[in-house]
Scaffold this motif. Structure first.
Motif, PDB file in Angstrom:
ATOM      1  N   LEU A 151       0.737  -1.143   0.090  1.00 10.62           N
ATOM      2  CA  LEU A 151       0.231  -0.058  -0.214  1.00 10.62           C
ATOM      3  C   LEU A 151       0.810   1.176  -0.029  1.00 10.62           C
ATOM      4  O   LEU A 151       1.973   1.237   0.625  1.00 10.62           O
ATOM      5  N   ILE A 152       0.346   2.291  -0.572  1.00  6.46           N
ATOM      6  CA  ILE A 152       1.033   3.557  -0.453  1.00  6.46           C
ATOM      7  C   ILE A 152       0.685   4.156   1.095  1.00  6.46           C
ATOM      8  O   ILE A 152      -0.271   4.396   1.457  1.00  6.46           O
ATOM      9  N   THR A 153       1.767   4.171   1.787  1.00  8.21           N
ATOM     10  CA  THR A 153       1.727   4.793   3.275  1.00  8.21           C
ATOM     11  C   THR A 153       1.697   6.163   2.964  1.00  8.21           C
ATOM     12  O   THR A 153       1.108   7.002   3.860  1.00  8.21           O
ATOM     13  N   ARG A 154       2.520   7.033   2.140  1.00 10.54           N
ATOM     14  CA  ARG A 154       2.538   8.437   2.200  1.00 10.54           C
ATOM     15  C   ARG A 154       3.043   8.657   0.933  1.00 10.54           C
ATOM     16  O   ARG A 154       3.841   8.132   0.185  1.00 10.54           O
ATOM     17  N   VAL A 155       2.712  10.198   0.736  1.00  9.87           N
ATOM     18  CA  VAL A 155       3.356  10.730  -0.572  1.00  9.87           C
ATOM     19  C   VAL A 155       3.877  12.009  -0.134  1.00  9.87           C
ATOM     20  O   VAL A 155       2.998  12.898   0.510  1.00  9.87           O
ATOM     21  N   SER A 156       5.060  12.253  -0.194  1.00  7.30           N
ATOM     22  CA  SER A 156       5.457  13.617   0.344  1.00  7.30           C
ATOM     23  C   SER A 156       6.417  14.420  -0.789  1.00  7.30           C
ATOM     24  O   SER A 156       6.611  13.777  -1.706  1.00  7.30           O
ATOM     25  N   THR A 157       6.704  15.629  -0.478  1.00  7.06           N
ATOM     26  CA  THR A 157       7.591  16.496  -1.377  1.00  7.06           C
ATOM     27  C   THR A 157       8.983  16.562  -0.689  1.00  7.06           C
ATOM     28  O   THR A 157       8.947  16.175   0.494  1.00  7.06           O
ATOM     29  N   PRO A 158       9.821  16.818  -1.443  1.00  6.49           N
ATOM     30  CA  PRO A 158      11.361  16.644  -0.884  1.00  6.49           C
ATOM     31  C   PRO A 158      11.574  17.825   0.431  1.00  6.49           C
ATOM     32  O   PRO A 158      12.481  17.659   1.264  1.00  6.49           O
ATOM     33  N   GLU A 159      10.633  18.765   0.195  1.00  3.86           N
ATOM     34  CA  GLU A 159      10.797  19.947   1.183  1.00  3.86           C
ATOM     35  C   GLU A 159      10.413  19.209   2.775  1.00  3.86           C
ATOM     36  O   GLU A 159      11.271  19.377   3.710  1.00  3.86           O
ATOM     37  N   GLU A 160       9.348  18.336   2.823  1.00  4.44           N
ATOM     38  CA  GLU A 160       8.898  17.498   3.922  1.00  4.44           C
ATOM     39  C   GLU A 160       9.944  16.811   4.413  1.00  4.44           C
ATOM     40  O   GLU A 160      10.194  16.721   5.247  1.00  4.44           O
ATOM     41  N   MET A 161      10.546  16.001   3.403  1.00  5.73           N
ATOM     42  CA  MET A 161      11.578  15.066   3.792  1.00  5.73           C
ATOM     43  C   MET A 161      12.934  15.861   4.374  1.00  5.73           C
ATOM     44  O   MET A 161      13.419  15.419   5.306  1.00  5.73           O
TER      45      MET A 161
END
Lengths: 341, 261
Positions: B241-251
């Motif tokens: 399952l996809i647990t999250r989708v984030s942007t590099p900034e958040e990372m």
């Protein structure tokens, strides 16, 4: 369906051959092992074929010499040495090589005169039918039975001794009533014919046995090549998967393996045919004397057998590739993506 | 909470930028079950994701997470058990083998962790092979191949064999090969996995540059955190399952936090 999706076409054969050749070259060690499997199988086949050809040639030459010897001994039994006598020969239809060899031997014995009807050779004097018998002590009748006349009475006219030696079995003579009686002696008896039939039967049996051995050895070759190709498929699963990812059709992968195998088969069978033939010729050379073997072998037949062996080897290798090629073509491209083997 | 939830939803649909977006890949509720005899393995349990044209997307996840399965699916290498995968609006489940081969040849360029160059062929032959599969004549393919090799910085290595090159160079050849038929999508599976830090970074920058210059969509499956900062979005997959989708900034913030801890 979206218009933008097309249907993949097959790659030109030339490119496939190029890829297959470089595939063989890079895995030269493995390829050579596969090739040597074909070499052995085809060499065995070719050595048997060559043996057959050489044996036929040598034995027919021996057979011919034996027959000529037999005829000569009959001639000397009838009239003693042929030297200094007046002889005659009448030929009807086709004159065989054995008969020609015989006449040459008689000529070599040095008769005073040797008149001939229907056959031209050095040492023979061509004459008409009327002059043939004049003063001759011996008449040879040669040629095939179908062309021979029912009566040779006219030919024996004027002979000093009416002895006729005939290569045509069972011919009846008519019209030789006047003068000394015609003594007739056939060259070859029934015994020889029976012996010949027995030998032919033995040869047939031997041929069957050899055919069976060859068939088994070729089957072993096919299995060996199939096994080697199967291993090569396993070894190359990544390459195959990559090609599929790049847009190769399954049929292309199949073609690739068939071409590779055909090339291996061709190389192996050419090599096998040459070594098989050479080996056998040398072996027979030692047993029958090189002069006899190389002089009497029919090279046309040998070439034909070689060509046949190459075609056979190539087809065998391709047959061996059918299953491995199918395994390769059914590989899933996703397998190539897996980083661990 | 509600705001961040809808924001996450928007991320799932790839709608980080305003306006109507052109989706080059759409995965809708994709399930994949592998059967091995009696046992069943659920690799994907309902994954939905839209990928914009020209996007740089990283898929992260531990091994066995279903990452590779999903990756194969969006690359047209595998078909879902249920659900739909559209590549350029085409449902890949509907394609026959010839059409799938066509798609793999022209729409998608594949890049592998182990480079997977054909060892028996020179650089230029590797690069022009997909062009040959696409039916291009060899003169044209050669010119285009040299052009692409130039683009990845290997213009002078065209006749070298893969074995004569470093890992980074081989991966560049592989990228050039992936670009052969001007695909819409570059699919890279752990492209830096077999490379050292510096070379890996060069390859990542190359992807970024190619995306900017050619407008090609880049999708990578990776563990490499270096990869994240050049990505537009990072998709995390765990247990199918996809647990999250984030942007590099958040990372960056998270990594920073971890680093500062």
């Amino acid at each position: 369906m979206n218009q933008s999706i097309g249907t993949q076409r097959t790659l030109p054969l030339r490119r496939a051959v190029h890829i297959a050749v470089s595939g063989i070259r890079i895995r030269i060690g493995r390829s050579l092992v596969t090739v040597s499997g074909v070499v052995l199988g085809i060499a065995f086949l070719m050595s048997n074929l060559t043996g057959q050809i050489v044996k036929t040639a040598v034995s027919s030459e021996r057979d011919a010499r034996h027959k000529v010897d037999l005829m000569m001994s009959l001639v000397s039994a009838e009239m003693g040495p042929a030297g200094g006598r007046t002889l005659a020969v009448a030929a009807f239809g086709q004159v065989s090589d054995v008969e020609r060899a015989f006449l040459a031997r008689v000529v070599a014995a040095g008769p005073a005169a040797f008149r001939a009807l229907g056959v031209a050779m050095q040492g023979l004097t061509p004459v008409t039918a009327d002059a043939l018998g004049d003063g001759a002590s011996l008449l040879f009748v040669i040629g095939d039975a179908a062309s021979a006349p029912a009566s040779i009475g006219d030919l024996t006219r004027g002979m000093s001794a009416r002895v006729v030696l005939d290569t045509v079995a069972g011919r009846a003579y008519a019209g030789g009533a006047a003068g000394p009686e015609v003594r007739r002696a056939p060259f070859f008896g029934q015994e020889a014919e029976q012996q010949e039939a027995e030998m032919a039967a033995a040869a047939r049996q031997e041929r069957f046995r050899i055919t069976w051995i060859i068939a088994v050895s070729l089957m072993v070759t096919v299995v060996t090549v199939a096994n080697a190709l199967l291993m090569s498929v396993t070894e190359r699963f990544r390459e195959i998967g990559t090609m599929k990812c790049l847009g190769a059709l399954s049929s292309f992968i199949r073609t690739l393996f068939l071409i590779e195998s055909a090339l291996i088969g061709m190389a192996g069978s050419v090599l096998g045919a040459i070594t098989g033939a050479a080996f056998t010729l040398v072996i027979y050379g030692f047993t029958y004397r090189f002069g006899t073997v190389f002089g009497s072998t029919n090279y046309g037949w040998l070439l034909l057998a070689g060509g046949g062996a190459v075609v056979c080897g190539t087809l065998m290798a391709m047959a061996a590739a059918i299953y491995p090629a199918r395994v390769a073509s059914r590989m899933v491209p996703a397998d190539a993506l897996r980083s661990t083997v | 909470m509600t705001a961040s939830h809808s924001q996450t939803e928007a991320l799932f649909r790839g709608e980080t930028e305003a306006g109507k977006l052109d989706h080059v890949i759409r995965a809708v509720d994709v399930h994949k079950v592998f059967r091995m005899g009696d046992s069943e393995t659920r690799a994907l349990a309902g994954v939905s994701l839209d990928v914009r044209r020209g996007e740089y997307l990283s898929i992260m996840g531990p091994s066995g997470s279903g990452k590779s399965t999903f990756f194969n699916m969006v690359g047209g290498l595998d078909k879902p058990t249920s659900g739909k995968v559209y590549i350029d609006q085409v449902d890949i489940a509907q394609l026959d083998p010839y059409e799938l081969a066509w798609l793999r040849c022209r729409k998608v360029g594949y890049i592998f962790q182990t480079f997977n160059l054909i060892q028996v062929m020179s650089c230029i032959e590797n690069v022009t092979l997909p062009m040959a599969f696409a039916g291009m004549d060899s003169e044209e393919a050669r010119d285009k191949g040299l052009d692409i090799l130039q683009r990845v910085g290997l213009g002078d290595r065209a006749l070298h064999k893969p074995a004569e090159m470093s890992g980074g160079q081989q991966q560049r050849v592989a990228i050039a090969r992936a670009l052969a038929n001007s695909p819409d999508i570059l699919l890279a599976d752990e492209p830096t996995g077999n490379l050292d830090l510096k070379t890996g970074e060069e390859i990542i920058n190359l992807f970024s540059r190619l995306r900017d210059e050619l407008g090609v969509t880049v999708i990578t499956a990776t563990h490499d955190l270096k990869m994240l900062k050049t990505s537009d979005r990072i998709v995390w997959i765990e247990d199918g399952l996809i647990t999250r989708v984030s942007t590099p900034e958040e990372m960056q913030i998270e990594i920073g936090e971890v680093g500062g801890h």
